[in-house]
Design an enzyme around this catalytic site. Structure first.
Site, PDB file in Angstrom:
ATOM      1  CG  ASP A 147      -9.181  -0.087   3.385  1.00  0.00           C
ATOM      2  OD1 ASP A 147      -8.848  -1.178   3.894  1.00  0.00           O
ATOM      3  OD2 ASP A 147      -8.367   0.716   2.885  1.00  0.00           O
ATOM      4  CG  ASP A 205      -2.279  -1.622   0.268  1.00  0.00           C
ATOM      5  OD1 ASP A 205      -3.206  -2.378   0.621  1.00  0.00           O
ATOM      6  OD2 ASP A 205      -2.231  -0.421   0.558  1.00  0.00           O
TER       7      ASP A 205
END
Ligand code: GLA
Length: 381
Positions: A147, A205
């Protein structure tokens, strides 16, 4: 040309004609599993991961094809004197946890960042890529979500960071799926495969609301040419079962992700599922759409305002069609067979109802609930 030379040329042409598969030969269909973040965020520990693995088996998710148990951010502890990463006190023995998950016939995934710190402020991999890859291999890790966790990043910088981890993983000789997470910046779908990614997030997200899920899902149109066996677009993990959407909305979520050949990574608490959550996550006919070996990502074939018709071509020549109603009232919707390359008569099967609906000529129509979908598989006669 000698006989040997012509055989070599033929082999070379055959290799060029084959679809490209990521170098590690993993994720030949979109990965299926579970990840801790959407439901547990930082409240994740060894005990919870074990109970999710138990529930994946007991609930029937494993039998339906789910295999990865992925620990997201907040497992990381400090580095030892030699720079090797240690888990924090929530994960006393990562190797023992991997052994436990493997003993259930499942695989274990983990999370890190190419930055100094992860998004939740834990230890990242910067400067320790090879050591971290070796540690994951030693523990028996099968999947890494990597990430970005930096406020911005140039294209070359990103490519270099992801290539570095890919090379480090490869060097371990242990098969580890590499999941890129950098929110779709710098058109990652154009270079995620070549830098070694098996999947790459295409968006920011997801949250457990219809609006957020729909905005992400319906915006994937156009990215279909970048997905295929070994390298997938990832519109983020599932929210099915987390409680923020109604049944029709979750059915839309699941149907759209299946049409998109998206990774199916459940993000709910597997130990507490209602029967409809289990049914939604394990419907074999819907999962077969996602996991079709042809590996084609579906796309939109028609749109009129909030009414969208999507289609996914399947290996057997049939076409899966989703009639999606994004407005607040029930609406009758149709697909013209000409829009999906079918002429004349075709058999139609409703995948959520698991029922043949009949034979139709030139088009198929159905009433679609608000924020819902009618998902059908259409086979030319
Ligand atoms: C980012 C990712 C999420 C999750 C968190 C963890 O926001 O996009 O999926 O991994 O970090 O901190």
């Amino acid at each position: 040309m000698s006989k040997l030379a012509s055989v070599l040329v033929a082999l070379c042409c055959l290799a060029l004609a084959l679809p490209s598969v990521a170098q590690n030969n993993l994720a030949l269909t979109p990965p299926m599993g579970w990840n801790s973040w959407n439901h547990f965020a930082e409240h994740i520990d060894d005990k919870t991961v074990r109970s999710q693995a138990d529930a994946m088996v007991a609930s029937g998710l494993k039998d339906a094809g789910y295999v990865y148990i992925n620990i997201d951010d907040t497992w990381e502890g400090q580095r030892d004197a030699n720079g090797f990463i240690q888990p924090n006190e929530k994960f006393p023995d990562m190797k023992a946890l991997a052994d436990y998950v493997h003993s259930k016939g499942l695989k274990l995934g983990i999370y890190s960042s190419p930055a100094g710190k992860t998004c939740a402020g834990y230890e990242g991999s910067r400067g320790h890529e090879e050591q971290d890859a070796q540690t994951y291999a030693k523990w028996g890790i099968d999947y890494l979500k990597y990430d970005w966790c930096q406020p911005s990043g140039g294209l070359e910088e990103m490519k270099a960071a992801y290539t570095k981890m890919h090379e480090a993983l490869k060097k371990t000789g242990h098969p580890i799926v590499l999941s890129l997470c950098e929110y779709g910046w710098n058109k990652v779908w154009e270079w995620g495969g070549p830098v070694g990614g098996n999947l790459w997030r295409t968006t920011g997200d997801i949250t457990d609301q219809y609006r957020a899920m729909a905005e992400i899902g319906f915006n994937q149109n156009g990215l279909e040419k970048f997905a295929g066996p070994g390298h997938w677009n990832d519109p983020d993990m599932l929210e099915v079962g987390n409680g923020g959407m109604n049944e029709d909305e979750y059915r839309t979520h699941m149907s759209l992700w299946a049409i998109l050949a998206a990774p199916l990574i459940a993000g709910n608490d597997l130990t507490k599922m209602t029967p409809y959550t289990v049914e939604m996550l394990t419907n074999r006919e819907v999962i077969a759409v996602d996991q079709d070996p042809l590996g084609k990502q579906g796309f939109r074939v028609a749109q009129e305002g909030p009414f969208e018709v999507w289609m996914k071509p399947m290996a057997d020549g049939s076409k899966v069609v989703g009639l999606f109603n994004r407005q607040r009232t029930v609406e009758q919707m149709s697909v013209d067979f000409s829009q999906i390359g079918i002429r004349g008569e075709a058999n139609v099967r409703n995948l959520w109802l698991k029922k043949d609906v009949g034979t139709f000529q030139d088009k198929f129509s159905a009433y679609v609930p608000s924020h819902g979908v009618v998902l059908v598989r259409i086979t030319a006669k």
